[in-house]
Write an enzyme that holds these catalytic residues in place. Structure first.
Site, PDB file in Angstrom:
ATOM      1  N   HIS A  28       0.832  -1.201   0.000  1.00  0.00           N
ATOM      2  CA  HIS A  28       0.000   0.000   0.000  1.00  0.00           C
ATOM      3  C   HIS A  28       0.860   1.242   0.000  1.00  0.00           C
ATOM      4  O   HIS A  28       1.802   1.359   0.766  1.00  0.00           O
ATOM      5  CB  HIS A  28      -0.910   0.018   1.231  1.00  0.00           C
ATOM      6  CG  HIS A  28      -1.817   1.209   1.256  1.00  0.00           C
ATOM      7  ND1 HIS A  28      -2.984   1.255   0.513  1.00  0.00           N
ATOM      8  CD2 HIS A  28      -1.703   2.402   1.876  1.00  0.00           C
ATOM      9  CE1 HIS A  28      -3.557   2.432   0.707  1.00  0.00           C
ATOM     10  NE2 HIS A  28      -2.808   3.148   1.522  1.00  0.00           N
TER      11      HIS A  28
ATOM     12  N   ASP B  79     -14.906   3.847   7.527  1.00  0.00           N
ATOM     13  CA  ASP B  79     -13.872   4.757   7.021  1.00  0.00           C
ATOM     14  C   ASP B  79     -14.454   5.738   6.003  1.00  0.00           C
ATOM     15  O   ASP B  79     -14.086   6.908   5.984  1.00  0.00           O
ATOM     16  CB  ASP B  79     -12.713   3.972   6.396  1.00  0.00           C
ATOM     17  CG  ASP B  79     -11.632   4.917   5.886  1.00  0.00           C
ATOM     18  OD1 ASP B  79     -11.057   5.647   6.710  1.00  0.00           O
ATOM     19  OD2 ASP B  79     -11.400   4.970   4.664  1.00  0.00           O
TER      20      ASP B  79
ATOM     21  N   ARG C 163     -13.847  13.905   8.262  1.00  0.00           N
ATOM     22  CA  ARG C 163     -12.508  14.473   8.524  1.00  0.00           C
ATOM     23  C   ARG C 163     -12.147  15.494   7.460  1.00  0.00           C
ATOM     24  O   ARG C 163     -11.547  16.540   7.741  1.00  0.00           O
ATOM     25  CB  ARG C 163     -11.459  13.358   8.529  1.00  0.00           C
ATOM     26  CG  ARG C 163     -11.500  12.493   9.778  1.00  0.00           C
ATOM     27  CD  ARG C 163     -10.705  11.208   9.566  1.00  0.00           C
ATOM     28  NE  ARG C 163      -9.304  11.449   9.297  1.00  0.00           N
ATOM     29  CZ  ARG C 163      -8.504  10.606   8.642  1.00  0.00           C
ATOM     30  NH1 ARG C 163      -8.959   9.441   8.201  1.00  0.00           N
ATOM     31  NH2 ARG C 163      -7.246  10.898   8.430  1.00  0.00           N
TER      32      ARG C 163
ATOM     33  N   SER D 117      -7.283   4.388   9.405  1.00  0.00           N
ATOM     34  CA  SER D 117      -8.017   4.420   8.138  1.00  0.00           C
ATOM     35  C   SER D 117      -7.360   3.496   7.114  1.00  0.00           C
ATOM     36  O   SER D 117      -8.020   2.658   6.487  1.00  0.00           O
ATOM     37  CB  SER D 117      -8.062   5.867   7.633  1.00  0.00           C
ATOM     38  OG  SER D 117      -8.362   5.935   6.264  1.00  0.00           O
TER      39      SER D 117
ATOM     40  N   LYS E 142      -8.485  -0.841   6.100  1.00  0.00           N
ATOM     41  CA  LYS E 142      -8.784  -1.291   4.734  1.00  0.00           C
ATOM     42  C   LYS E 142      -7.846  -2.422   4.299  1.00  0.00           C
ATOM     43  O   LYS E 142      -8.260  -3.360   3.614  1.00  0.00           O
ATOM     44  CB  LYS E 142      -8.709  -0.104   3.770  1.00  0.00           C
ATOM     45  CG  LYS E 142      -9.918   0.819   3.939  1.00  0.00           C
ATOM     46  CD  LYS E 142      -9.828   2.088   3.101  1.00  0.00           C
ATOM     47  CE  LYS E 142      -8.878   3.080   3.723  1.00  0.00           C
ATOM     48  NZ  LYS E 142      -8.893   4.412   3.096  1.00  0.00           N
TER      49      LYS E 142
HETATM   50  N1  URA Z   1      -5.340   7.470   2.976  1.00  0.00           N
HETATM   51  C1  URA Z   1      -6.370   6.880   3.612  1.00  0.00           C
HETATM   52  O1  URA Z   1      -6.869   5.867   3.153  1.00  0.00           O
HETATM   53  N2  URA Z   1      -6.806   7.392   4.766  1.00  0.00           N
HETATM   54  C2  URA Z   1      -6.284   8.508   5.320  1.00  0.00           C
HETATM   55  O2  URA Z   1      -6.716   8.916   6.368  1.00  0.00           O
HETATM   56  C3  URA Z   1      -5.224   9.130   4.643  1.00  0.00           C
HETATM   57  C4  URA Z   1      -4.769   8.582   3.475  1.00  0.00           C
END
Ligand code: URA
Ligand code: CA
Length: 434
Positions: free
Chosen positions: A82, A161, A168, A183, A187
């Site tokens: 990622h 999220d 946010r 976050s 995932k």
């Molecule tokens: N990427 C994400 O998936 N979440 C965040 O909070 C910041 C970057």
């Protein structure tokens, strides 16, 4: 339990329990708790932080807020990579076939671009015919047959999220390390991999701009991954300039193919080899990272990784002739070359601005459902530390409207700063965190 008390507790710097975090997150996902209370809590977290245990609890509750993907029908250790998001970051399209060619199953779910950053799924969809949605059973079957599949993220992965991130975004609470870490990691964990490699981008094109913050973010995510029993490694890489030359969907596909032919930009090639080396180590295909790197080099320069990309494109119904004939990809019909108006060494590049200009040309989207133009973008010819004479080309613009080049040219030039003094080339990788 009262939401008010939980907000007050965090406001005063006290630690939240798993039960309290669950109460808030699950209540919010079910629309039982209003935005304004969660917004207040997010701001309290922004200032007071979350400790290691609270961050792991938050990640767990978020992960379980929706579907989780079970990859147990795929044999072998699944290693996911990622990137925290950057400009011109073409790595997944190179890495997925590269590590698949080395025997690591790649069951990859990727995102679309938003704002100044691009997304792997958009890039792949610039290949004519390429499909990015597969039924779960076909996804698994493809990975078992050819070791690689890349699809868009499933609709109900970590709904907590989606809701919290949107909140946010409008309450100035994106930039909090425990919130970013939970976050991203929720995932990754929901997506089912056994091992996780994180490419934490640091610089003016990324979420974190300095090394101290990047290290803290990386360490927080590595701790979360490990606490879930998923061995996690992070590298911190440079995002003070775009990666490679290309920013834009088709352009980045061409760049990825060139890289898999061994003819790609040096920085992009090196980063992909490093990441692949780490993935081979994590996935048990190499006894250490150095051996992993050697394996990655062999697979790249022998053409085996390119062959794997061909299989991936073919299995997902894309036109494999693009590998040899780039004119089969959508490409803008107007080009313009930005030339330097001064002599000197490039000392700074505003990557975020370059990403935004590529988006403005049509290559990205401002809102989630905006259409995009696959054929437009930028080719950044010069990087930090390069010397330019007056009139030397800096950026090539590929557009679909005749006057786009004139429209963006001054803004583009403003993305580059020059110095009369020699500027050292910045490192590509700053740190590795285990
Ligand atoms: N990427 C994400 O998936 N979440 C965040 O909070 C910041 C970057
Ligand atoms: Ca690139």
């Amino acid at each position: 339990m009262r939401v008010y008390d939980i907000i007050a507790k965090k406001r005063d710097g006290q630690k939240l329990s798993l039960e309290e975090i669950k109460f808030i997150i699950n209540g919010y996902v079910k629309d039982l708790i209003p935005d304004y209370q969660v917004a207040a809590l997010l701001m309290a977290i922004y200032f007071q932080g979350l400790d290691k245990e609270e961050t792991a609890h938050l990640t767990k509750v978020m992960t379980n807020s929706g579907d989780t993907i079970d990859l147990s029908e795929i044999e072998g250790l699944k290693v996911d990579k990622h990137s925290t998001g950057g400009v011109g970051d073409t790595t997944t399209i190179i890495l997925a076939p590269l590590v698949a060619a080395g025997g690591i199953p790649v069951a990859k779910m990727s995102g679309r671009g938003l704002g100044h950053t691009g997304g792997t799924i958009d890039k792949l969809e610039s290949i004519p015919g390429f499909i990015t949605t597969l039924e779960k059973k076909d996804f698994i079957k493809q990975v078992n047959q050819i070791n690689v599949a890349v699809i868009g993220q499933s609709g109900n992965l970590v709904p907590a999220d989606k809701k919290i991130y949107a909140l946010r975004d409008v309450t100035a609470t994106v930039n909090s390390i425990p919130l970013i870490a939970s976050s991203i990691m929720s995932k990754k964990i929901a997506a089912g991999a056994d091992r996780i490699l994180l490419d934490v981008k640091m610089g003016n094109g990324a979420f974190v701009e300095d090394l101290t913050q990047a290290k803290e973010l990386a360490k927080t995510m590595v701790d979360i991954g490990n606490s879930f029993g998923k061995k996690t490694v992070a590298i911190i890489s440079n995002m003070n300039q775009p990666l490679g030359e290309a920013i834009g969907n088709s352009l980045e596909i061409i760049e990825a193919i060139e890289t898999l032919k061994g003819k790609g930009p040096q920085d992009l090639t090196q980063l992909c080899l490093e990441l692949a080396g780490q993935m081979f180590f994590l996935g048990g295909k190499a006894k250490d990272y150095v051996q992993g790197l050697k394996l990655a080099e062999k697979l790249l320069y022998s053409g085996e990784a390119l062959q794997k990309l061909k299989e991936l494109i073919s299995w997902q119904e894309g036109n494999v002739d693009v590998l040899e004939n780039y004119s089969l990809l959508p490409l803008g019909q107007y080009t313009g070359i930005l030339k330097s108006r001064e002599a000197g060494y490039i000392s700074n590049i505003n990557s975020k601005l370059l990403g935004s200009i590529a988006m403005e040309l049509g290559g990205g989207r401002e809102k989630k459902d905006d259409p995009i133009d696959y054929g437009v973008g930028l080719l950044v010819k010069k990087k930090i530390g390069d010397y330019l004479e007056v009139g030397d080309p800096i950026v090539e613009v590929i557009a679909n409207h005749e006057n786009d080049f004139e429209r963006v040219k001054n803004k583009l030039l403003a993305a580059f700063e020059f110095s009369p003094n020699i500027i050292p080339k910045p490192p590509l990788i700053y740190e590795k965190i285990y």
